[in-house]
Design a protein around this motif. Structure first.
Motif, PDB file in Angstrom:
ATOM      1  N   ARG A 124      -8.655   3.262   3.878  1.00 12.40           N
ATOM      2  CA  ARG A 124      -7.459   3.905   4.431  1.00 12.40           C
ATOM      3  C   ARG A 124      -6.872   3.075   5.570  1.00 12.40           C
ATOM      4  O   ARG A 124      -7.586   2.310   6.206  1.00 12.40           O
ATOM      5  N   GLU A 125      -5.567   3.236   5.759  1.00 13.95           N
ATOM      6  CA  GLU A 125      -4.878   2.625   6.902  1.00 13.95           C
ATOM      7  C   GLU A 125      -5.043   1.108   6.939  1.00 13.95           C
ATOM      8  O   GLU A 125      -5.191   0.503   8.012  1.00 13.95           O
ATOM      9  N   GLY A 129      -7.965  -0.565   9.719  1.00 12.63           N
ATOM     10  CA  GLY A 129      -8.281   0.353   8.634  1.00 12.63           C
ATOM     11  C   GLY A 129      -9.744   0.764   8.620  1.00 12.63           C
ATOM     12  O   GLY A 129     -10.544   0.321   9.450  1.00 12.63           O
ATOM     13  N   GLU A 162      -3.897   2.668   0.778  1.00 12.01           N
ATOM     14  CA  GLU A 162      -4.866   3.770   0.728  1.00 12.01           C
ATOM     15  C   GLU A 162      -5.588   3.749  -0.625  1.00 12.01           C
ATOM     16  O   GLU A 162      -5.524   4.717  -1.384  1.00 12.01           O
TER      17      GLU A 162
END
Length: 214
Positions: free
Chosen positions: A57-58, A31, A98
């Motif tokens: 994110r991710e 991420g 997220e």
């Protein structure tokens, strides 16, 4: 000079220097963090580090529902050079990979130690029952930040899951050194996360196989 012969303070500075130099925007599969940073010097010999945490994110899914409950800790290190910089922590965002934060944090730091300072951002999955799970970390050297800028500079930092390095192992053995033990206490969650997960996975496989091999 060999690492074993170095003073504890110098080893800790070297650890964060080497760790931060290996980090960056390169994807690691763990991420990324989005944030804005700025460093403003004052006349009293101090400086203010502004960190606006935008989001992440991710992230890795660590809960059984395929999500996580992420929160982020921010800390200026090495601790022995920045003893007055308390650990900061974001809110917890439930069931997401997220998370959006938009939270501002400030650190007052001595200007003469900016050259040795590193901002560490550590992402954890909140767990109400057991210990919080480590997801990954990002590092920013304070010397990389623009000084006295009127605008915060946006950074996108890839999260990493570090392994034990030689310095950590050396300091781990200095059990009568309070500074070394404080360093190990601070870094243990990140440095031993992968090792812990490998042993946990092995235990799960052993259990699923009936605890023994035929």
């Amino acid at each position: 000079m060999e690492l074993q012969q170095m003073e504890t303070d110098d080893l800790i500075i070297l650890h964060y220097k080497e760790q931060s130099e290996e980090r960056g925007e390169r994807s690691t599969g763990a991420g990324v963090i989005d944030l804005k940073l700025s460093l403003k010097e004052r006349r009293d010999g101090k400086a203010i580090l502004f960190a606006k945490l935008l989001g992440a994110r991710e992230l890795i899914a660590l809960d059984t529902n395929g999500k996580s409950d992420p929160f982020i800790q921010l800390q200026v290190v090495p601790h022995h050079l920045f003893p007055d910089c308390e650990l900061k922590q974001s809110t917890v965002k439930k069931s997401t990979l997220e998370p959006m934060y938009n939270e501002m944090f400030e650190f007052i730091i001595p200007q003469d130690q900016i050259c040795n300072g590193v901002l560490v951002l550590s992402v954890f999955d909140y767990d109400f029952i057991s210990a919080n799970d480590f997801e990954g970390e990002a590092m920013v050297r304070l010397t990389d930040l623009p000084r006295n800028s009127e605008q915060h500079v946006k950074w996108t930092m890839a999260l990493h899951r570090p392994k034990k390095d030689s310095i950590y192992k050396i300091l781990e053995g200095r059990i009568n050194d309070k500074v070394a033990m404080k360093f190990v206490e601070i870094r243990r969650k990140a440095m031993e996360a992968e090792e812990f997960e490998l042993s946990t996975d092995a235990a799960r496989k052993s259990t699923s196989n009936g605890g023994s091999e035929s």
